[in-house]
Design an enzyme around this catalytic site. Structure first.
Site, PDB file in Angstrom:
ATOM      1  N   LEU A 137       0.617  -1.357  -0.397  1.00 34.28           N
ATOM      2  CA  LEU A 137      -0.111  -0.106   0.156  1.00 34.28           C
ATOM      3  C   LEU A 137       0.698   1.009  -0.287  1.00 34.28           C
ATOM      4  O   LEU A 137       1.719   1.777   0.984  1.00 34.28           O
ATOM      5  CB  LEU A 137      -0.595  -0.325   0.875  1.00 34.28           C
ATOM      6  CG  LEU A 137      -1.641   1.468   1.488  1.00 34.28           C
ATOM      7  CD1 LEU A 137      -2.592   1.545   0.680  1.00 34.28           C
ATOM      8  CD2 LEU A 137      -2.650   1.398   2.880  1.00 34.28           C
ATOM      9  N   ALA A 193       3.457  -1.120   3.995  1.00 33.96           N
ATOM     10  CA  ALA A 193       3.011   0.530   3.270  1.00 33.96           C
ATOM     11  C   ALA A 193       3.967   0.933   3.379  1.00 33.96           C
ATOM     12  O   ALA A 193       4.930   0.829   4.005  1.00 33.96           O
ATOM     13  CB  ALA A 193       2.665   0.578   4.918  1.00 33.96           C
ATOM     14  N   LYS A 194       4.608   1.577   2.112  1.00 35.88           N
ATOM     15  CA  LYS A 194       4.706   2.742   1.974  1.00 35.88           C
ATOM     16  C   LYS A 194       4.191   3.938   2.313  1.00 35.88           C
ATOM     17  O   LYS A 194       3.364   4.846   1.938  1.00 35.88           O
ATOM     18  CB  LYS A 194       4.856   2.930   0.944  1.00 35.88           C
ATOM     19  CG  LYS A 194       6.288   4.089  -0.472  1.00 35.88           C
ATOM     20  CD  LYS A 194       5.971   3.696  -1.766  1.00 35.88           C
ATOM     21  CE  LYS A 194       6.650   5.167  -2.130  1.00 35.88           C
ATOM     22  NZ  LYS A 194       6.544   5.887  -3.407  1.00 35.88           N
ATOM     23  N   ILE A 195       5.343   4.596   3.381  1.00 33.88           N
ATOM     24  CA  ILE A 195       4.959   5.972   4.289  1.00 33.88           C
ATOM     25  C   ILE A 195       6.392   7.076   3.651  1.00 33.88           C
ATOM     26  O   ILE A 195       7.454   6.054   3.461  1.00 33.88           O
ATOM     27  CB  ILE A 195       5.117   5.783   5.554  1.00 33.88           C
ATOM     28  CG1 ILE A 195       6.067   5.551   6.039  1.00 33.88           C
ATOM     29  CG2 ILE A 195       3.719   4.239   5.539  1.00 33.88           C
ATOM     30  CD1 ILE A 195       6.080   5.332   7.851  1.00 33.88           C
TER      31      ILE A 195
END
Length: 260
Positions: free
Chosen positions: A143, A176-178
């Site tokens: 994500l 998750a890419k943040i």
């Protein structure tokens, strides 16, 4: 959440995924300083580096170029996208199906959700459908968790980045890419609230190699599991040299001083 440890996009629980969705998301301007990188083959060549666990591209690029690299590149099928031409609240509609990506041989899917946008509910619903299709196809889900919209004053603020990490866990992503929150403490908080969900650092706009490597080292020291990066790799004159350094930072716990 499903573990990505035994999947092609992970190496010992850590990942370096190159993103090249910028041709759609930002347009040809991103290739002006390195016009040879407008040819997707050039970036696929970069992604054959041993440090790279995946390459994220949209359908047209994948269908055209991936068949020549299916033995040397792990494909992350970027299922939704938008252009920079649309004004107003951000919305990234689905433009590729999990079924089609799986038929092409994808190793994972990638999906962007802009939480805080007035189209948040639509993107949640569309992500959920893609996630369930990915479960059926046994493909990990990465994500791109990006808070945006009128209620988001600073999408790089530590509390906002931590919220993005938690959203990845709540929505059932496998990674998750943040954004990078700027400090080790900010990374540690984002990692804590993400629970068992692996979080990856977004590479962002190009900066000096040393500044980029220091951010990556801080992110890893704070508990991050790698990065999803585009411009800070393929916009460089010598991306292989940068990947050599990243390999040591991400997978061997080297320091910036070691790799420089």
């Amino acid at each position: 959440m499903r573990s990505v440890v035994d999947t092609p996009i992970s190496r010992d629980g850590r990942s370096i995924i190159i993103a090249m969705d910028h041709g759609l998301e930002r347009g040809p301007i991103v290739f002006e300083d390195n016009p040879e990188r407008a040819d997707p083959s050039a970036v696929f060549d970069i992604a054959t580096h041993d440090a790279v666990t995946g390459l994220a591209v949209h359908q047209g690029v994948a269908e055209t170029y991936y068949p020549s690299y299916d033995d040397s590149v792990n494909l992350v099928a970027k299922l939704n996208g938008k252009t920079s031409m649309v004004m107003g609240d951000r919305y990234s509609p689905p433009i590729w199906s999990v079924e089609s990506a799986a038929e092409l041989g994808a190793d994972a899917i990638g999906y962007t959700v802009y939480t805080g946008s007035n189209r948040e509910a639509d993107m949640f619903s569309e992500f959920a459908a893609a996630r369930e299709d990915a479960r059926d196809a046994d493909l990990p889900v990465v994500l791109w968790s990006y808070p945006r919209g009128q209620g988001v004053n600073d999408h790089n603020a530590p509390d906002t980045v931590a919220y993005a990490a938690r959203i990845g866990l709540e929505l059932g992503a496998d990674m998750a890419k943040i954004k990078y929150p700027g400090t080790r403490e900010g990374v540690e908080w984002a990692v804590r609230v993400a629970g068992e969900l692996p979080v990856l650092m977004s590479g962002g706009a190009s900066v000096s190699e040393e500044a980029f490597l220091r951010d990556v080292a801080t992110f890893m020291a704070g508990g991050g599991k790698g990065l999803t990066v585009g411009r800070n790799i393929w916009q460089r004159a010598n991306p292989t040299a940068t990947l050599d350094k990243l390999e040591r930072l991400v997978f061997e716990d080297a320091t910036v001083e070691d790799v420089l």
